[in-house]
Design a protein around this motif. Sequence first.
Motif, mmCIF file in Angstrom:
data_model
loop_
_atom_site.group_PDB
_atom_site.id
_atom_site.type_symbol
_atom_site.label_atom_id
_atom_site.label_comp_id
_atom_site.label_asym_id
_atom_site.label_seq_id
_atom_site.Cartn_x
_atom_site.Cartn_y
_atom_site.Cartn_z
ATOM 1 N N ARG A 36 0.844 -1.221 0.000
ATOM 2 C CA ARG A 36 0.000 0.000 0.000
ATOM 3 C C ARG A 36 0.869 1.258 0.000
ATOM 4 O O ARG A 36 0.577 2.233 -0.692
ATOM 5 C CB ARG A 36 -0.976 -0.005 1.187
ATOM 6 C CG ARG A 36 -2.249 -0.802 0.896
ATOM 7 C CD ARG A 36 -3.272 -0.683 2.016
ATOM 8 N NE ARG A 36 -2.855 -1.350 3.238
ATOM 9 C CZ ARG A 36 -2.924 -2.674 3.428
ATOM 10 N NH1 ARG A 36 -3.426 -3.462 2.503
ATOM 11 N NH2 ARG A 36 -2.524 -3.227 4.558
ATOM 12 N N VAL A 39 2.265 1.713 -3.490
ATOM 13 C CA VAL A 39 1.256 2.247 -4.420
ATOM 14 C C VAL A 39 1.108 3.751 -4.183
ATOM 15 O O VAL A 39 1.117 4.551 -5.121
ATOM 16 C CB VAL A 39 -0.106 1.525 -4.212
ATOM 17 C CG1 VAL A 39 -1.221 2.240 -4.963
ATOM 18 C CG2 VAL A 39 -0.013 0.070 -4.660
ATOM 19 N N LYS A 40 1.015 4.130 -2.909
ATOM 20 C CA LYS A 40 0.842 5.547 -2.555
ATOM 21 C C LYS A 40 2.005 6.396 -3.084
ATOM 22 O O LYS A 40 1.811 7.505 -3.576
ATOM 23 C CB LYS A 40 0.763 5.652 -1.022
ATOM 24 C CG LYS A 40 0.164 6.933 -0.521
ATOM 25 C CD LYS A 40 -0.049 6.842 0.974
ATOM 26 C CE LYS A 40 -0.296 8.199 1.578
ATOM 27 N NZ LYS A 40 -0.276 8.132 3.050
ATOM 28 N N GLY A 46 4.984 -0.542 -6.550
ATOM 29 C CA GLY A 46 3.599 -0.074 -6.424
ATOM 30 C C GLY A 46 2.878 -0.104 -7.762
ATOM 31 O O GLY A 46 1.718 -0.518 -7.844
ATOM 32 N N LEU A 47 3.574 0.313 -8.808
ATOM 33 C CA LEU A 47 2.954 0.332 -10.142
ATOM 34 C C LEU A 47 2.614 -1.089 -10.598
ATOM 35 O O LEU A 47 1.580 -1.324 -11.204
ATOM 36 C CB LEU A 47 3.882 1.016 -11.155
ATOM 37 C CG LEU A 47 4.128 2.517 -10.900
ATOM 38 C CD1 LEU A 47 5.135 3.075 -11.891
ATOM 39 C CD2 LEU A 47 2.814 3.308 -10.977
ATOM 40 N N LYS A 50 -0.551 -2.477 -8.084
ATOM 41 C CA LYS A 50 -1.842 -1.783 -7.926
ATOM 42 C C LYS A 50 -3.032 -2.517 -8.547
ATOM 43 O O LYS A 50 -4.051 -2.741 -7.892
ATOM 44 C CB LYS A 50 -1.733 -0.359 -8.488
ATOM 45 C CG LYS A 50 -2.975 0.452 -8.188
ATOM 46 C CD LYS A 50 -2.847 1.881 -8.641
ATOM 47 C CE LYS A 50 -4.043 2.733 -8.281
ATOM 48 N NZ LYS A 50 -5.342 2.164 -8.537
ATOM 49 N N ASP A 54 -6.266 -3.895 -6.428
ATOM 50 C CA ASP A 54 -7.599 -3.322 -6.651
ATOM 51 C C ASP A 54 -8.613 -4.400 -7.022
ATOM 52 O O ASP A 54 -9.800 -4.279 -6.722
ATOM 53 C CB ASP A 54 -7.550 -2.255 -7.754
ATOM 54 C CG ASP A 54 -6.874 -0.976 -7.276
ATOM 55 O OD1 ASP A 54 -6.656 -0.851 -6.052
ATOM 56 O OD2 ASP A 54 -6.573 -0.101 -8.115
#
Length: 213
Positions: A36, A39-40, A46-47, A50, A54
């Motif tokens: 998390r 992603v933030k 994160g990329l 994500k 989701d």
Amino acid sequence: MKLILLGAPGAGKGTQSEFIVDKYGIPALSTGEILRAAVKNGTPVGLKAKSYMDAGALVPDDVIIDVIKERMGEPDAAKGFILDGVPRTVAQAEALEKMGVEIDLVLDIEVSDENIIERLSGRRVCEKCGATYHTLFKPSQVPEVCDRCGGRLIIRKDDEPETIKARLATYHEQTEPLVDFYRQRDKLVEIEGSYSVEKTRDRIDEVLGALPK
Ligand code: AP5
């Protein structure tokens, strides 16, 4: 002490690891939290992660194995840790074995799907420190404000009803086989997780207290 917390999404892994961290002074290494944050911050990990998160699917094993290897190498993890949310596939568990990680105990927190839906629908998390609350079962003292740090409480994106169902299906299909994996290695302790936060915590404390020092 090296522990694994196993259990469906919303079983209470994060909630119970907060208590183990406080009492036993070992860090909780949560792949969900690391992802998390990635992603933030829009990092390469994160990329990659994500779209899977989701959709309530698992992030690919190679990404997770790199993430957890790096986290276990940090100084605070030298004397022990709690793995919260990892491993989640047999391939991840085998990778830990190949790395030579010797686990003392796997606590499998068992909660019915019906209870899980109720828990995740009312969950709130602090956007600043990550502390977990529930609107009915573990409310904050001031609504929408974290007791620990005063941060704002938010609903996690993957706690939408449709995503909860997808996460549960993923759990039964890909993570539940780990129960037998660790039972065969004589590491598994089943914890009835449908009781209150406190009662579940007391049972975990009893099990950890009986471990050889
Ligand atoms: P992650 O963050 O690990 O999510 P999860 O496993 O789905 O677990 P949760 O954090 O949702 O639940 P929890 O068991 O910690 O319950 P909590 O204590 O919050 O992963 C998120 C995503 O990242 C995954 O879907 C996946 O995409 C990816 N990912 C992460 N790790 C991965 C990996 N290894 N491989 C591949 N992909 C990975 O409790 C829930 C609620 O219930 C709270 O509101 C709490 O207050 C309440 N509650 C807790 N205990 C009780 C109780 N006893 N009675 C009543 N209420 C309670």
